[in-house]
Structures are given as structure tokens and as C-alpha cells.
Design a protein around this motif. Structure first.
Motif, PDB file in Angstrom:
ATOM      1  N   ASP A 222       0.831  -1.213   0.000  1.00  0.00           N
ATOM      2  CA  ASP A 222       0.000   0.000   0.000  1.00  0.00           C
ATOM      3  C   ASP A 222       0.861   1.256   0.000  1.00  0.00           C
ATOM      4  O   ASP A 222       0.572   2.220  -0.723  1.00  0.00           O
ATOM      5  N   MET A 225       2.532   1.620  -3.455  1.00  0.00           N
ATOM      6  CA  MET A 225       1.559   2.014  -4.487  1.00  0.00           C
ATOM      7  C   MET A 225       1.099   3.462  -4.301  1.00  0.00           C
ATOM      8  O   MET A 225       0.637   4.094  -5.250  1.00  0.00           O
ATOM      9  N   ALA A 226       1.243   3.982  -3.083  1.00  0.00           N
ATOM     10  CA  ALA A 226       0.897   5.384  -2.828  1.00  0.00           C
ATOM     11  C   ALA A 226       2.059   6.318  -3.126  1.00  0.00           C
ATOM     12  O   ALA A 226       1.933   7.538  -3.008  1.00  0.00           O
ATOM     13  N   LYS A 256      -1.312  -6.229  -5.867  1.00  0.00           N
ATOM     14  CA  LYS A 256      -1.781  -4.844  -5.985  1.00  0.00           C
ATOM     15  C   LYS A 256      -1.629  -4.333  -7.416  1.00  0.00           C
ATOM     16  O   LYS A 256      -2.545  -3.724  -7.987  1.00  0.00           O
ATOM     17  N   VAL A 260      -4.634  -3.230 -10.297  1.00  0.00           N
ATOM     18  CA  VAL A 260      -4.651  -1.936 -10.992  1.00  0.00           C
ATOM     19  C   VAL A 260      -4.584  -2.141 -12.504  1.00  0.00           C
ATOM     20  O   VAL A 260      -5.310  -1.491 -13.270  1.00  0.00           O
ATOM     21  N   GLN A 286     -11.688   1.336  -5.701  1.00  0.00           N
ATOM     22  CA  GLN A 286     -10.386   1.658  -5.107  1.00  0.00           C
ATOM     23  C   GLN A 286      -9.291   1.605  -6.166  1.00  0.00           C
ATOM     24  O   GLN A 286      -8.428   2.492  -6.230  1.00  0.00           O
ATOM     25  N   ALA A 287      -9.322   0.567  -7.010  1.00  0.00           N
ATOM     26  CA  ALA A 287      -8.316   0.445  -8.067  1.00  0.00           C
ATOM     27  C   ALA A 287      -8.451   1.563  -9.093  1.00  0.00           C
ATOM     28  O   ALA A 287      -7.444   2.052  -9.620  1.00  0.00           O
ATOM     29  N   ARG A 289      -9.328   4.561  -8.479  1.00  0.00           N
ATOM     30  CA  ARG A 289      -8.668   5.736  -7.895  1.00  0.00           C
ATOM     31  C   ARG A 289      -7.151   5.613  -8.009  1.00  0.00           C
ATOM     32  O   ARG A 289      -6.454   6.595  -8.280  1.00  0.00           O
ATOM     33  N   ASP A 290      -6.644   4.405  -7.819  1.00  0.00           N
ATOM     34  CA  ASP A 290      -5.197   4.188  -7.918  1.00  0.00           C
ATOM     35  C   ASP A 290      -4.696   4.378  -9.345  1.00  0.00           C
ATOM     36  O   ASP A 290      -3.568   4.856  -9.560  1.00  0.00           O
ATOM     37  N   ARG A 293      -3.066   7.566 -10.639  1.00  0.00           N
ATOM     38  CA  ARG A 293      -1.698   7.932 -10.233  1.00  0.00           C
ATOM     39  C   ARG A 293      -0.641   7.277 -11.114  1.00  0.00           C
ATOM     40  O   ARG A 293       0.556   7.459 -10.870  1.00  0.00           O
ATOM     41  N   TRP A 294      -1.088   6.516 -12.132  1.00  0.00           N
ATOM     42  CA  TRP A 294      -0.143   5.733 -12.908  1.00  0.00           C
ATOM     43  C   TRP A 294      -0.189   6.062 -14.394  1.00  0.00           C
ATOM     44  O   TRP A 294      -1.256   6.287 -14.962  1.00  0.00           O
ATOM     45  N   VAL A 335       5.127   6.216  -9.331  1.00  0.00           N
ATOM     46  CA  VAL A 335       3.834   6.828  -9.071  1.00  0.00           C
ATOM     47  C   VAL A 335       3.877   8.305  -9.404  1.00  0.00           C
ATOM     48  O   VAL A 335       4.813   9.019  -9.014  1.00  0.00           O
TER      49      VAL A 335
END
Length: 338
Positions: A222, A225-226, A256, A260, A286-287, A289-290, A293-294, A335
Motif C-alpha cells: 500500500d 503504491m501510494a 496490488k 490496478v 479503489q483500483a 482511484r489508484d 496515479r499511474w 507513481v
């Protein structure tokens, strides 16, 4: 127990009974390699039979060491007319005398007996299993819960049965922490239900199980990934220093990233994507939102680094610790807006 009550409605072979929903019948087949679910199914049948007939006579037979005629003797009416519950174990290792007697018994089951057959999987005894299914008797399918979604559904059902509430994120946290073994997962559910009050949250799960290796692995993932490299590396080094194996740490990173990547390549609403990928809708959200960032390049670079680390921690490198640290660093650096 009346015969009509025991026999009940026969379950078609194409629609196996869920282990939670199985009810007693003259013959019940509990089939599949997941011992824990098999035990729970048989416990449920036994409890229901005893509730309906407190004086029921319970007997057990080992199909691998079966003596000819034993089944008929066990189901024969007793002097005092008690109901009978016969639990047969090791049906997957049955001998020929048991197969012969069981097939004969299927043709005319006793009126006041419940026969439960526990088959642990495999091809042996197929003739008997096919006969049970053809007869329309209940079949409980006890397969291992390999997907996290299945384990999460199991946890949710445990809390629902206990009339307790648990947050979906807490469900995921619990699966991440103790989900490798189903009996351990069930025990963790029981402990949280007994020892906590109110809605179970991720903080409650972390308080009880945050020290588990699996939970620590996902904390590392986590943070990486952040884009929080320092936190990810410090958590990783602490885990390794306290004896954590690098393999599950890399597996958590891969899980994770895989989630994504799967969501990034899908289109539609969260509910539609969840149905298509076999995931929980909130996990898809949730994914999603992730994903923001990618970049595609960053995601590919991170997946490649994790794949290399996976090979290295499984024997291709003399320094698996460096391999994990390198993967965590690459992910954190990839990220956007870190």
C-alpha cells in the motif's frame, strides 16, 4: 424424525447444496477436498438432526476399513426406535464391500436414518457418487476457496450469520492477514465476533492481526503504491528484520499491481467491471482511484520489476532482500505526483 422431514426436497445434481444451506436427508454427499468446509457441513447436519430428534443414535463408519454388512446393521431399527445418523468417512478410499453395500442401500434407504457420505475428492468411488447425484440427493461441494473474492464472501457470511457488521475494507484486511488457511480465517472471524463490539473496522482488524506477515506485506504494498517510498522501505526492512519471508512480500506487490492493471484495461461502471473481472465493486472503485496515479509506462516498469523480484526471491538471486527493496523503490518512484 419423520421420514418425510428427513428426505425433504431432493437437490438436483446440477445444483449442489451450499454447505451453509444443507439440510438432513436420507442420503447426503459431502464431497470435495476442503476439509474445513466438510467438517462445517457435517456439523450442521448433525446439529439439525439432534435438534429434531434429541435421542438420535450417531454412528461412524470408515469406508476404507469397512466390514461387509456393517451399513445394514447400523441403519437397522433399534430396540427403542431411535432415529439413526450414520457418518461415513474416507469414502474416497472405500473398499469394494462398502461400494457394494452402499449401492444396494441407495436403492431403498431406511425410513428413519440419515446417511452422510464424506468424500475427500478424487476419482475413486465415482460409481457411488454418480448414483447419489442421479438419485437427486443433496450434494455439498467443498472446494478450496482460492480467490480473495471467495474468501471475502466467506468472511462476510460468517459475520452475517452472527448478526454482526464488518466494513468491506476490514473484510479485505482480515483476508490479507490470515486468509491463507480457511480454518484460521474462520477462527479469526470467531475471535473478532466474540471479543469486539459494534462494527468491525480495519483498525480493529489491525489491532488483532496487524502483526501477521500477510498483513505487513500489504502495508508495504500500500505504501509503495501510494508513492511513499520511505514508509514502504522502512516497513519492509522491519518485516525482514523480524523474520518475514521475501516471497509473500513480493506476492503482495504483484497482487496490488495486477488489480490496478486489470482495472486500467477495463471499461464501464465499477459494477460492470466487477462483474466482468469477478471482483468486489468497492475494490474496483479503489483500483480506479489508484489508476489515476499511474502512467502506462510506470505500470509496465513496476510490473517488470516485480516479476524480476519474484524470480530472484525464489532462487535466482543470492540477495533476495535487495531484490524486494529494488522492486519497492521502482514502484514508489513510478507513481505520479509522489
Amino acid at each position: 424424525m419423520a421420514a418425510a422431514q428427513k428426505r425433504g426436497t431432493r437437490t438436483p445434481a446440477s445444483n449442489p447444496a451450499a454447505w451453509r444451506d444443507v439440510t438432513p436427508a436420507a442420503i447426503v454427499l459431502v464431497s470435495g477436498p476442503e476439509d474445513y468446509l466438510g467438517i462445517r457441513a457435517m456439523d450442521s447436519i448433525r446439529s439439525q438432526v439432534r435438534q429434531a430428534a434429541p435421542d438420535v443414535e450417531v454412528s461412524r463408519i470408515n469406508a476404507a476399513a469397512y466390514e461387509p454388512g456393517s451399513l445394514l446393521m447400523q441403519v437397522s431399527p433399534s430396540l427403542f426406535g431411535e432415529s439413526k445418523l450414520i457418518e461415513v468417512e474416507a469414502v474416497e478410499a472405500m473398499n469394494e464391500p462398502f461400494l457394494t453395500d452402499a449401492l444396494s442401500y441407495l436403492g431403498q434407504p431406511a425410513d428413519d436414518a440419515v446417511l452422510v457420505l464424506r468424500h475427500g475428492g478424487g476419482a475413486r468411488g465415482k460409481k457411488l457418487l454418480d448414483a447419489v447425484r442421479k438419485g437427486g440427493w443433496p450434494v455439498v461441494d467443498c472446494q478450496p476457496l482460492k480467490k480473495d473474492t471467495d474468501k471475502m464472501a466467506f468472511v462476510s457470511a460468517e459475520f452475517k450469520a452472527a448478526q454482526r457488521r464488518i466494513d468491506q475494507e476490514a473484510v479485505l484486511a482480515l483476508v490479507n492477514a490470515v486468509g491463507a488457511n480457511l480454518s484460521e480465517l474462520a477462527a479469526a472471524c470467531s475471535q473478532l465476533i466474540a471479543d469486539s463490539t459494534g462494527t468491525v473496522t480495519p483498525d480493529v482488524v489491525d489491532r488483532y492481526y496487524g502483526g501477521r506477515v500477510e498483513a505487513t506485506a500489504f502495508k508495504v504494498a500500500d505504501a509503495a503504491m501510494a508513492g511513499n517510498g520511505p514508509l514502504a522501505l522502512s516497513t519492509l526492512r522491519h518485516a525482514l528484520a523480524t523474520g518475514a519471508d521475501p516471497v509473500p512480500l513480493v506476492a503482495a506487490l504483484a497482487a496490488k499491481l495486477r488489480t490496478v492493471a486489470r482495472v486500467a484495461g477495463a471499461s464501464g461502471s465499477a459494477a460492470q467491471i466487477a462483474a466482468e473481472l469477478g471482483m468486489q465493486p468497492w475494490l474496483v472503485e479503489q483500483a480506479q482511484r489508484d489508476v489515476r496515479r499511474w502512467t502506462p509506462d510506470g505500470l509496465v516498469r513496476s510490473i517488470q520489476a516485480t516479476a524480476e523480484a519474484d524470480a530472484q526471491v525464489k532462487g535466482l538471486s543470492r540477495d533476495p532482500v535487495y531484490a524486494v527493496e529494488h522492486a519497492v523503490t521502482v514502484i514508489s518512484m513510478s507513481v505520479q505526483g509522489r
